[in-house]
Write a protein that holds these residues in place. Structure first.
Motif, PDB file in Angstrom:
ATOM      1  N   ASP A 128       0.812  -1.219   0.000  1.00  0.00           N
ATOM      2  CA  ASP A 128       0.000   0.000   0.000  1.00  0.00           C
ATOM      3  C   ASP A 128       0.842   1.265   0.000  1.00  0.00           C
ATOM      4  N   ASP A 129       2.119   1.148   0.367  1.00  0.00           N
ATOM      5  CA  ASP A 129       3.000   2.323   0.401  1.00  0.00           C
ATOM      6  C   ASP A 129       3.477   2.733  -0.985  1.00  0.00           C
ATOM      7  N   LEU A 130       3.428   1.837  -1.939  1.00  0.00           N
ATOM      8  CA  LEU A 130       3.971   2.110  -3.272  1.00  0.00           C
ATOM      9  C   LEU A 130       3.187   3.237  -3.938  1.00  0.00           C
ATOM     10  N   PRO A 131       3.866   4.093  -4.695  1.00  0.00           N
ATOM     11  CA  PRO A 131       3.187   5.245  -5.315  1.00  0.00           C
ATOM     12  C   PRO A 131       2.066   4.805  -6.249  1.00  0.00           C
ATOM     13  N   LYS A 132       0.873   5.309  -5.978  1.00  0.00           N
ATOM     14  CA  LYS A 132      -0.314   4.870  -6.720  1.00  0.00           C
ATOM     15  C   LYS A 132      -0.253   5.229  -8.200  1.00  0.00           C
ATOM     16  N   GLU A 133       0.384   6.362  -8.520  1.00  0.00           N
ATOM     17  CA  GLU A 133       0.480   6.738  -9.928  1.00  0.00           C
ATOM     18  C   GLU A 133       1.285   5.719 -10.720  1.00  0.00           C
ATOM     19  N   SER A 134       2.382   5.263 -10.148  1.00  0.00           N
ATOM     20  CA  SER A 134       3.193   4.251 -10.824  1.00  0.00           C
ATOM     21  C   SER A 134       2.463   2.921 -10.910  1.00  0.00           C
ATOM     22  N   MET A 135       1.744   2.571  -9.843  1.00  0.00           N
ATOM     23  CA  MET A 135       1.009   1.312  -9.837  1.00  0.00           C
ATOM     24  C   MET A 135      -0.086   1.316 -10.904  1.00  0.00           C
ATOM     25  N   ALA A 136      -0.701   2.468 -11.113  1.00  0.00           N
ATOM     26  CA  ALA A 136      -1.769   2.560 -12.114  1.00  0.00           C
ATOM     27  C   ALA A 136      -1.230   2.322 -13.524  1.00  0.00           C
ATOM     28  N   VAL A 137       0.007   2.721 -13.744  1.00  0.00           N
ATOM     29  CA  VAL A 137       0.617   2.560 -15.071  1.00  0.00           C
ATOM     30  C   VAL A 137       1.251   1.185 -15.236  1.00  0.00           C
ATOM     31  N   LEU A 138       1.936   0.712 -14.193  1.00  0.00           N
ATOM     32  CA  LEU A 138       2.743  -0.505 -14.311  1.00  0.00           C
ATOM     33  C   LEU A 138       2.056  -1.761 -13.790  1.00  0.00           C
ATOM     34  N   GLY A 139       1.177  -1.616 -12.827  1.00  0.00           N
ATOM     35  CA  GLY A 139       0.528  -2.776 -12.236  1.00  0.00           C
ATOM     36  C   GLY A 139       0.781  -2.853 -10.746  1.00  0.00           C
ATOM     37  N   ASP A 140      -0.112  -3.548 -10.041  1.00  0.00           N
ATOM     38  CA  ASP A 140      -0.041  -3.564  -8.576  1.00  0.00           C
ATOM     39  C   ASP A 140       0.590  -4.826  -8.011  1.00  0.00           C
ATOM     40  N   THR A 141       1.189  -5.664  -8.854  1.00  0.00           N
ATOM     41  CA  THR A 141       1.918  -6.841  -8.374  1.00  0.00           C
ATOM     42  C   THR A 141       3.270  -6.928  -9.077  1.00  0.00           C
ATOM     43  N   HIS A 142       4.162  -7.698  -8.479  1.00  0.00           N
ATOM     44  CA  HIS A 142       5.495  -7.921  -9.045  1.00  0.00           C
ATOM     45  C   HIS A 142       5.385  -8.448 -10.473  1.00  0.00           C
ATOM     46  N   LYS A 143       4.557  -9.447 -10.660  1.00  0.00           N
ATOM     47  CA  LYS A 143       4.393 -10.063 -11.974  1.00  0.00           C
ATOM     48  C   LYS A 143       3.858  -9.071 -13.007  1.00  0.00           C
ATOM     49  N   LYS A 144       2.850  -8.307 -12.631  1.00  0.00           N
ATOM     50  CA  LYS A 144       2.245  -7.360 -13.571  1.00  0.00           C
ATOM     51  C   LYS A 144       3.234  -6.277 -13.973  1.00  0.00           C
ATOM     52  N   ARG A 145       4.014  -5.778 -13.015  1.00  0.00           N
ATOM     53  CA  ARG A 145       4.946  -4.695 -13.325  1.00  0.00           C
ATOM     54  C   ARG A 145       6.018  -5.148 -14.313  1.00  0.00           C
ATOM     55  N   ILE A 146       6.587  -6.307 -14.076  1.00  0.00           N
ATOM     56  CA  ILE A 146       7.611  -6.803 -14.988  1.00  0.00           C
ATOM     57  C   ILE A 146       7.016  -7.096 -16.356  1.00  0.00           C
ATOM     58  N   ASP A 147       5.839  -7.700 -16.382  1.00  0.00           N
ATOM     59  CA  ASP A 147       5.181  -8.002 -17.651  1.00  0.00           C
ATOM     60  C   ASP A 147       4.903  -6.723 -18.438  1.00  0.00           C
ATOM     61  N   THR A 148       4.417  -5.701 -17.742  1.00  0.00           N
ATOM     62  CA  THR A 148       4.116  -4.426 -18.403  1.00  0.00           C
ATOM     63  C   THR A 148       5.366  -3.809 -19.012  1.00  0.00           C
ATOM     64  N   LEU A 149       6.445  -3.800 -18.247  1.00  0.00           N
ATOM     65  CA  LEU A 149       7.680  -3.171 -18.720  1.00  0.00           C
ATOM     66  C   LEU A 149       8.326  -3.967 -19.852  1.00  0.00           C
ATOM     67  N   VAL A 150       8.308  -5.282 -19.752  1.00  0.00           N
ATOM     68  CA  VAL A 150       8.880  -6.114 -20.817  1.00  0.00           C
ATOM     69  C   VAL A 150       8.094  -5.935 -22.109  1.00  0.00           C
ATOM     70  N   ARG A 151       6.752  -5.984 -22.016  1.00  0.00           N
ATOM     71  CA  ARG A 151       5.922  -5.804 -23.207  1.00  0.00           C
ATOM     72  C   ARG A 151       6.126  -4.418 -23.827  1.00  0.00           C
ATOM     73  N   ASP A 152       6.217  -3.405 -22.984  1.00  0.00           N
ATOM     74  CA  ASP A 152       6.411  -2.051 -23.494  1.00  0.00           C
ATOM     75  C   ASP A 152       7.760  -1.920 -24.177  1.00  0.00           C
ATOM     76  N   MET A 153       8.774  -2.513 -23.580  1.00  0.00           N
ATOM     77  CA  MET A 153      10.107  -2.469 -24.171  1.00  0.00           C
ATOM     78  C   MET A 153      10.108  -3.115 -25.556  1.00  0.00           C
ATOM     79  N   ILE A 154       9.437  -4.244 -25.685  1.00  0.00           N
ATOM     80  CA  ILE A 154       9.364  -4.929 -26.976  1.00  0.00           C
ATOM     81  C   ILE A 154       8.594  -4.086 -27.986  1.00  0.00           C
ATOM     82  N   GLU A 155       7.415  -3.632 -27.588  1.00  0.00           N
ATOM     83  CA  GLU A 155       6.563  -2.870 -28.511  1.00  0.00           C
ATOM     84  C   GLU A 155       7.209  -1.563 -28.942  1.00  0.00           C
ATOM     85  N   ASN A 156       7.992  -0.963 -28.046  1.00  0.00           N
ATOM     86  CA  ASN A 156       8.592   0.334 -28.343  1.00  0.00           C
ATOM     87  C   ASN A 156       9.935   0.216 -29.057  1.00  0.00           C
ATOM     88  N   SER A 157      10.465  -1.018 -29.154  1.00  0.00           N
ATOM     89  CA  SER A 157      11.803  -1.196 -29.729  1.00  0.00           C
ATOM     90  C   SER A 157      11.825  -2.044 -30.995  1.00  0.00           C
TER      91      SER A 157
END
Length: 337
Positions: A204-233
């Motif tokens: 609950d301490d994690l910044p809500k703005e970042s969680m809204a963009v990246l995801g609220d779990t470890h798995k979701k955040r990594i998945d979001t960033l990996v997918r974005d990296m692929i799509e953007n590169s």
């Protein structure tokens, strides 16, 4: 045509036009006969994995000094996570997985005992300062020698990726750029996991703005960033995150520095002082008792200064070896980790 040549040929068929091809490597510092099975980048990866410096990573601190529990990351598990993330991105973008993996496996070989706390001490006491990426390059170029050569004699692309995985430098290859971002994706997210496990912070301490963009779990955040990296590169000459995801990740990193990396419960003043004492005492001891350095370092005394070779020795220590050596040299030492 041998196996290596067949692999090199296939790279032109299935890799992106922007991928770094093994057959087009800028080469090694010293020429050597090529392997008939493995490409140059595969050989680099194998040399790193089989090195003593790589094995020592399992006993080097990531963030938490002497954590109570078996599930906290070490420098080795961090390296493996970086490699996994980077290889997934490389595969998704059609870039060279072997080069990506080699850079990822070697990027932290120069880290000191006690993580960035040890690095901070060496940066203060060693003339010219200390940066782990520069030391990582020195490990592969000089310190980790084979039976017939000085250093690992890695390719220029791998050396560049190791040197520029952190700091302001930009890796020359898109594969190196992937590792640079993957390093940050990995440590931010696994350090959150470890910090929550240790009850330093809560989800609950994690910044809500970042969680809204990246995801609220470890798995979701990594998945979001990996997918974005692929799509953007994909189908581009450079590899990078989108502006939105990069900003969210950087905001999360800022939160971690404020609430975890500089948190006195993670890095207690008492423990930091003990780390300072161990690293500085060992450095000064070997500086004035130079003949007690390992023979492989003494053999280089005509090429490098005493200060540099002592720095190499201390930086290469694992946490437990540094503590045990300190205890042996200074008999009044009382174990505190």
């Amino acid at each position: 045509m041998n196996i290596r040549q067949e692999v090199e040929k296939r790279e032109y068929e299935y890799l992106s036009k922007y991928a770094t091809k093994s057959a087009e490597s800028r080469g090694r510092q010293s020429e050597e006969e090529k392997c008939t099975i493995r490409t140059d980048f595969q050989r680099d990866r194998d040399r790193i994995i089989h090195s003593k410096a790589f094995r020592r990573l399992m006993h080097k601190t990531q963030v938490f000094l002497a954590p109570e529990g078996d599930h906290y990351r070490t420098r080795l598990t961090h390296t493996i996570e970086v490699s996994q993330i980077a290889r997934t991105i490389a595969r998704g973008t059609g870039l060279n997985e072997d080069l990506t993996e080699a850079i990822a496996m070697g990027h932290d070989l120069g880290h000191t005992p006690f993580g960035h706390s040890g690095e901070t001490v060496l940066a203060k006491i060693y003339p010219g300062g200390f940066r782990h990426n520069i030391q990582s390059l020195r490990v592969v170029d000089v310190l980790e020698s084979g039976s017939t050569r000085r250093g690992m004699n890695l390719t220029e692309e791998v050396r560049d990726g190791i040197l520029n995985h952190t700091g302001s430098g930009v890796p020359m290859t898109p594969e190196g750029q992937i590792v640079k971002v993957s390093d940050r994706i990995a440590y931010i997210n696994h350090d959150i996991d470890d910090a929550i496990r240790s009850k330093i912070i809560t989800a609950d301490d994690l910044p809500k703005e970042s969680m809204a963009v990246l995801g609220d779990t470890h798995k979701k955040r990594i998945d979001t960033l990996v997918r974005d990296m692929i799509e953007n590169s994909i189908d581009k000459p450079t590899a990078q995150l989108s502006d939105e995801k990069l900003q969210a990740m950087n905001d999360l990193r800022t939160f971690m520095f404020k609430n975890v990396y500089h948190n006195v419960r993670v890095k207690k003043v008492e423990d930091i002082n003990k780390v300072n004492d161990i690293v500085e005492s060992l450095y000064n001891y070997y500086l004035y008792n130079f003949e007690e350095l390992p023979s492989e370092l003494l053999a280089m005394k005509d090429e490098y200064s005493f200060e540099e070779l002592v720095k190499d020795h201390v930086a290469g220590m694992t946490d437990r070896y540094a503590i045990n050596t300190y205890e042996e040299l200074f008999k009044n030492f009382k174990r505190f980790f």
